[in-house]
Design a protein around this motif. Structure first.
Motif, PDB file in Angstrom:
ATOM      1  N   UNK A 203       0.824  -1.204   0.000  1.00  0.00           N
ATOM      2  CA  UNK A 203       0.000   0.000   0.000  1.00  0.00           C
ATOM      3  C   UNK A 203       0.866   1.264   0.000  1.00  0.00           C
ATOM      4  N   UNK A 204       0.230   2.389  -0.272  1.00  0.00           N
ATOM      5  CA  UNK A 204       0.912   3.683  -0.332  1.00  0.00           C
ATOM      6  C   UNK A 204       1.629   4.043   0.970  1.00  0.00           C
ATOM      7  N   UNK A 205       1.046   3.754   2.150  1.00  0.00           N
ATOM      8  CA  UNK A 205       1.747   4.083   3.399  1.00  0.00           C
ATOM      9  C   UNK A 205       3.114   3.419   3.532  1.00  0.00           C
ATOM     10  N   UNK A 206       3.338   2.320   2.809  1.00  0.00           N
ATOM     11  CA  UNK A 206       4.644   1.677   2.867  1.00  0.00           C
ATOM     12  C   UNK A 206       5.744   2.591   2.351  1.00  0.00           C
ATOM     13  N   UNK A 207       5.479   3.270   1.225  1.00  0.00           N
ATOM     14  CA  UNK A 207       6.460   4.204   0.675  1.00  0.00           C
ATOM     15  C   UNK A 207       6.605   5.420   1.584  1.00  0.00           C
TER      16      UNK A 207
END
Length: 251
Positions: A203-207
């Protein structure tokens, strides 16, 4: 035959005064190399090239102004040429690659060959990781393998810098600056490992998490590089070549 004589060392205070030219040209060399690598991969647009080349030119230019010599000036000029070529990945990569070589050459007289390379890997890898992470926040569709590779560069830099600086410093000597070096280097290593695992989150929060962790890694990497070099005596190469030669006699 060669005989290795026992090494006799005495307690001494580490040199804490650092050379701005040494630190900045090493940092600029690492960032220039990383920028050239990312451009060669063709994973991001010219915005990353403009930013990375501008920061390289800034660090290299200041390093030149405070005593980096003509190689730092040539390296800075190459970064500025790259700035103008950011829309053309291969010429940009060539210009920044040339800049990295000259900026590293500016660092070698005071930092040694291996010390320059290890410091450039450490500082360049962590800084490039953070800068490229910002582009992933803008465009989450970019491939994450590039960020993972830069994290690996930073991890390799941590290990190499610890090995090179510890060899030359002859250990920590129980000094506060020595323990600071250990803690900061270990923290940088852990943070970059965390960056790697955060990038496995689809998901985006990983980046977002990886980019935030890379910010912290830059701070600890700067501290580790500075503290490690503070352990090395003024005028001694980062491999302790003079000390090593004094212990080896050919019969």
């Amino acid at each position: 035959m060669a005989r290795i004589l026992p090494h006799c060392s005495s307690h001494r205070e580490p040199i804490i005064e650092l050379s701005p030219a040494l630190f900045l040209t090493t940092w600029a060399a690492g960032l220039a190399g990383v920028a050239a690598l990312v451009a060669w991969w063709k994973v991001v647009g010219p915005g990353f090239g403009w930013l990375s080349a501008a920061v390289t030119a800034l660090f290299g230019g200041i390093g030149w102004a405070v005593g980096g010599g003509w190689p730092a000036g040539v390296g800075t000029a190459a970064a500025l040429i790259g700035l103008a070529l950011a829309r053309r990945p291969q010429p940009f990569a060539l210009a920044l690659g040339v800049g990295a070589v000259f900026l590293a050459a500016a660092s070698v007289p005071d930092g040694g060959v291996l010390g320059t390379l290890s410091g450039a890997l450490l500082l360049g890898g962590t800084t490039g990781e953070m800068l490229l992470g910002h582009w992933f926040l803008i465009d989450p569709t970019l491939p994450r393998w590039a960020l993972k590779r830069l994290a690996a560069v930073g991890l390799a830099g941590v290990g190499a810098d610890v090995a090179v600086l510890m060899f030359d410093a002859g250990g920590f000597g129980g000094e506060v600056i020595g323990w600071a070096f250990v803690v900061l280097a270990a923290t940088t290593f852990v943070l970059l490992i965390a960056v790697w695992f955060a990038l496995n989150e689809p998901s985006y929060p990983g980046v977002m998490a990886a980019t935030g962790l890379s910010y912290l890694a830059i701070l600890t990497a700067i501290g580790a590089a500075a503290a490690g070099r503070a352990l090395v005596d003024e005028g001694t190469s980062l491999l302790g070549g003079d000390a090593g030669l004094s212990r080896i006699f050919l019969l």
